[in-house]
Design a protein around this motif. Structure first.
Motif, mmCIF file in Angstrom:
data_model
loop_
_atom_site.group_PDB
_atom_site.id
_atom_site.type_symbol
_atom_site.label_atom_id
_atom_site.label_comp_id
_atom_site.label_asym_id
_atom_site.label_seq_id
_atom_site.Cartn_x
_atom_site.Cartn_y
_atom_site.Cartn_z
ATOM 1 N N LEU A 190 0.417 6.142 -12.748
ATOM 2 C CA LEU A 190 -0.895 6.264 -12.120
ATOM 3 C C LEU A 190 -1.585 4.915 -11.966
ATOM 4 O O LEU A 190 -1.632 4.114 -12.897
ATOM 5 N N ASP A 191 -2.134 4.690 -10.793
ATOM 6 C CA ASP A 191 -2.910 3.484 -10.506
ATOM 7 C C ASP A 191 -4.090 3.410 -11.474
ATOM 8 O O ASP A 191 -4.858 4.369 -11.592
ATOM 9 N N PRO A 192 -4.260 2.298 -12.187
ATOM 10 C CA PRO A 192 -5.360 2.159 -13.148
ATOM 11 C C PRO A 192 -6.744 2.367 -12.520
ATOM 12 O O PRO A 192 -7.686 2.748 -13.215
ATOM 13 N N ILE B 265 1.528 9.456 -5.623
ATOM 14 C CA ILE B 265 2.045 10.790 -5.321
ATOM 15 C C ILE B 265 3.019 11.216 -6.407
ATOM 16 O O ILE B 265 2.955 12.343 -6.912
ATOM 17 N N THR B 266 3.899 10.308 -6.812
ATOM 18 C CA THR B 266 4.857 10.615 -7.875
ATOM 19 C C THR B 266 4.121 10.911 -9.183
ATOM 20 O O THR B 266 4.487 11.841 -9.909
ATOM 21 N N ARG C 94 0.832 -1.203 0.000
ATOM 22 C CA ARG C 94 0.000 0.000 0.000
ATOM 23 C C ARG C 94 0.868 1.255 0.000
ATOM 24 O O ARG C 94 0.539 2.224 -0.657
ATOM 25 N N GLU C 95 1.951 1.223 0.753
ATOM 26 C CA GLU C 95 2.850 2.371 0.800
ATOM 27 C C GLU C 95 3.503 2.593 -0.571
ATOM 28 O O GLU C 95 3.652 3.730 -1.019
ATOM 29 N N THR C 96 3.857 1.514 -1.245
ATOM 30 C CA THR C 96 4.443 1.612 -2.585
ATOM 31 C C THR C 96 3.424 2.195 -3.562
ATOM 32 O O THR C 96 3.758 3.059 -4.378
ATOM 33 N N GLU C 97 2.174 1.738 -3.492
ATOM 34 C CA GLU C 97 1.122 2.275 -4.359
ATOM 35 C C GLU C 97 0.898 3.752 -4.084
ATOM 36 O O GLU C 97 0.752 4.554 -5.007
ATOM 37 N N ARG C 98 0.845 4.101 -2.814
ATOM 38 C CA ARG C 98 0.634 5.504 -2.434
ATOM 39 C C ARG C 98 1.783 6.368 -2.965
ATOM 40 O O ARG C 98 1.564 7.446 -3.514
#
Length: 125
Positions: free
Chosen positions: A43-45, A11-12, A3-7
């Protein structure tokens, strides 16, 4: 940890798109395109509404770079994503591009075709 990696990736992604917008404001569409492309890649799909907003910015960048084919492609993708997700902010952003694209419709059949499609699709939105 995932979750931290996705977040962090989101953000990036957001920062890259913000950088792209800044490059556009500075009149540097080629640099904007690179930042926007990277932001969309990260970006997360699942963030499809955000993706549509980013795609409108990509279309704006392409238009400022006089790349009509790419501008139309991004605008079309943004429009379809906005309509599928019901994101009125995105459809409004696409609407702001239409007059600028319309200025290039003569002699550019792909622009005219997009404008026709957009007009029809936006009537039902």
């Amino acid at each position: 940890m995932l979750r931290e990696t996705e977040r962090s990736a989101n953000i990036t992604a957001d920062l890259q798109v913000d950088a792209g917008r800044c490059w556009l404001d500075l009149g540097r569409p080629a640099l904007a395109t690179r930042a926007l492309d990277e932001g969309l890649t990260l970006l997360d799909p699942a963030r499809s509404r955000t993706r549509a907003v980013f795609q409108v910015v990509q279309a704006d960048s392409a238009l400022r770079d006089h790349d009509l084919e790419r501008a139309v492609s991004h605008a079309h993708t943004a429009l379809e994503t906005a309509l599928v997700t019901g994101a009125s902010r995105c459809t409004d952003l696409v609407r702001t591009l239409i007059p600028r694209l319309a200025a290039h419709a003569n002699g550019a059949p792909h622009v005219a075709a997009f404008l026709d499609t957009a007009e029809q699709r936006l009537q039902t939105a």
